[in-house]
Design a protein around this motif. Structure first.
Motif, PDB file in Angstrom:
ATOM      1  N   UNK A  95       6.711  -2.936  -4.964  1.00 25.82           N
ATOM      2  CA  UNK A  95       6.838  -1.774  -4.081  1.00 25.82           C
ATOM      3  C   UNK A  95       7.576  -0.636  -4.775  1.00 25.82           C
ATOM      4  N   UNK A  96       8.493  -0.948  -5.677  1.00 22.81           N
ATOM      5  CA  UNK A  96       9.198   0.108  -6.410  1.00 22.81           C
ATOM      6  C   UNK A  96       8.270   0.771  -7.423  1.00 22.81           C
ATOM      7  N   UNK A  97       7.480  -0.038  -8.111  1.00 22.98           N
ATOM      8  CA  UNK A  97       6.577   0.493  -9.131  1.00 22.98           C
ATOM      9  C   UNK A  97       5.345   1.142  -8.512  1.00 22.98           C
ATOM     10  N   UNK A  98       4.822   0.566  -7.468  1.00 26.92           N
ATOM     11  CA  UNK A  98       3.570   1.018  -6.856  1.00 26.92           C
ATOM     12  C   UNK A  98       3.766   1.202  -5.350  1.00 26.92           C
ATOM     13  N   UNK A  99       4.450   2.284  -4.924  1.00 31.23           N
ATOM     14  CA  UNK A  99       4.799   2.455  -3.501  1.00 31.23           C
ATOM     15  C   UNK A  99       3.648   2.988  -2.641  1.00 31.23           C
ATOM     16  N   UNK A 100       2.717   2.110  -2.314  1.00 31.95           N
ATOM     17  CA  UNK A 100       1.630   2.481  -1.403  1.00 31.95           C
ATOM     18  C   UNK A 100       1.946   1.900  -0.020  1.00 31.95           C
ATOM     19  N   UNK A 101       1.315   2.425   1.030  1.00 28.48           N
ATOM     20  CA  UNK A 101       1.573   1.898   2.371  1.00 28.48           C
ATOM     21  C   UNK A 101       1.253   0.402   2.507  1.00 28.48           C
ATOM     22  N   UNK A 102       0.176  -0.057   1.890  1.00 25.53           N
ATOM     23  CA  UNK A 102      -0.172  -1.476   2.041  1.00 25.53           C
ATOM     24  C   UNK A 102       0.886  -2.383   1.406  1.00 25.53           C
ATOM     25  N   UNK A 103       1.409  -2.022   0.252  1.00 26.83           N
ATOM     26  CA  UNK A 103       2.464  -2.810  -0.394  1.00 26.83           C
ATOM     27  C   UNK A 103       3.744  -2.733   0.436  1.00 26.83           C
ATOM     28  N   UNK A 104       4.012  -1.575   0.996  1.00 18.10           N
ATOM     29  CA  UNK A 104       5.217  -1.432   1.816  1.00 18.10           C
ATOM     30  C   UNK A 104       5.111  -2.199   3.135  1.00 18.10           C
ATOM     31  N   UNK A 105       3.898  -2.332   3.687  1.00 17.60           N
ATOM     32  CA  UNK A 105       3.724  -3.168   4.880  1.00 17.60           C
ATOM     33  C   UNK A 105       4.016  -4.642   4.565  1.00 17.60           C
ATOM     34  N   UNK A 106       3.556  -5.098   3.405  1.00 16.02           N
ATOM     35  CA  UNK A 106       3.856  -6.470   2.980  1.00 16.02           C
ATOM     36  C   UNK A 106       5.367  -6.632   2.793  1.00 16.02           C
ATOM     37  N   UNK A 107       5.989  -5.628   2.183  1.00 12.91           N
ATOM     38  CA  UNK A 107       7.439  -5.660   1.979  1.00 12.91           C
ATOM     39  C   UNK A 107       8.181  -5.673   3.321  1.00 12.91           C
ATOM     40  N   UNK A 166      10.374   2.723   0.366  1.00 10.85           N
ATOM     41  CA  UNK A 166      10.811   2.918  -1.021  1.00 10.85           C
ATOM     42  C   UNK A 166      11.071   4.393  -1.303  1.00 10.85           C
ATOM     43  N   UNK A 167      10.196   5.274  -0.834  1.00 12.22           N
ATOM     44  CA  UNK A 167      10.427   6.713  -1.050  1.00 12.22           C
ATOM     45  C   UNK A 167      11.670   7.194  -0.297  1.00 12.22           C
TER      46      UNK A 167
END
Length: 175
Positions: A95-107, A166-167
């Motif tokens: 999530x830090x390297x690739x902060x997209x909404x889908x990765x952030x939902x998983x996070x 992350x942002x």
């Protein structure tokens, strides 16, 4: 095993007291002073019970009756917690390297579930029915579930409508 056999042999050689006339302390029978052996015989201070417990290298403990009746599988739950911890170890850097909404939902889901299991374990351990009655522990666990659902909903809303987790952390770090 050898120790149990040796103690059993010692207890059979003792002539003082019977199994019922002695005091049991942690599985060992202590001979009271009124049943003391005359000085011509060998005195024994402890008598081991004749029916020793079986010994096994594998762990086969039974859970408390209320847990057994509830049908909880703690091994499966522990395994799920370890898998979730592994997912978190990968999801946070991703999530830090690739902060997209889908990765952030998983996070958000994995962080909320991880926090939920931790807080639920604390509530179940410390808000026991034997101390607080039957209603308060159920209300406390219900409050944990409600708080977890609100947390997940708030994080998903924040990811959808604002800059994301992350942002937001990066913006706070710049302050």
């Amino acid at each position: 095993m050898a120790t149990a056999l040796a103690l059993r042999g010692i207890s059979r050689n003792c002539t003082a007291g019977s199994r019922f006339g002695s005091l049991r302390l942690n599985g060992i029978y202590i001979v009271p002073s009124r049943l003391a052996v005359p000085s011509t015989q060998t005195a024994c201070k402890a008598l081991v019970p004749y029916q020793s417990k079986s010994f096994s290298l594998t762990s086969q403990r039974k859970a408390a009756p209320e847990i057994e009746q509830a049908g909880h599988d703690h091994v499966l739950h522990w395994t799920a917690e370890r898998i979730l911890s592994g997912i978190l170890m990968g999801a946070i850097p991703l999530a830090i390297v690739y902060p997209t909404p889908s990765v952030e939902y998983v996070l958000a889901l994995s962080m909320t579930l991880h926090s939920h299991w931790g807080v639920e374990a604390i509530v179940v351990d410390y808000v026991r029915p034997s101390v607080f009655g039957k209603i308060i522990p159920k209300l406390a666990v219900g409050a944990v579930y409600g708080l977890s659902f609100l947390t997940l909903g708030g994080l998903c809303y924040f990811i959808y409508t604002d800059v994301g987790i992350i942002n937001a952390i990066k913006l706070l770090w710049k302050l």
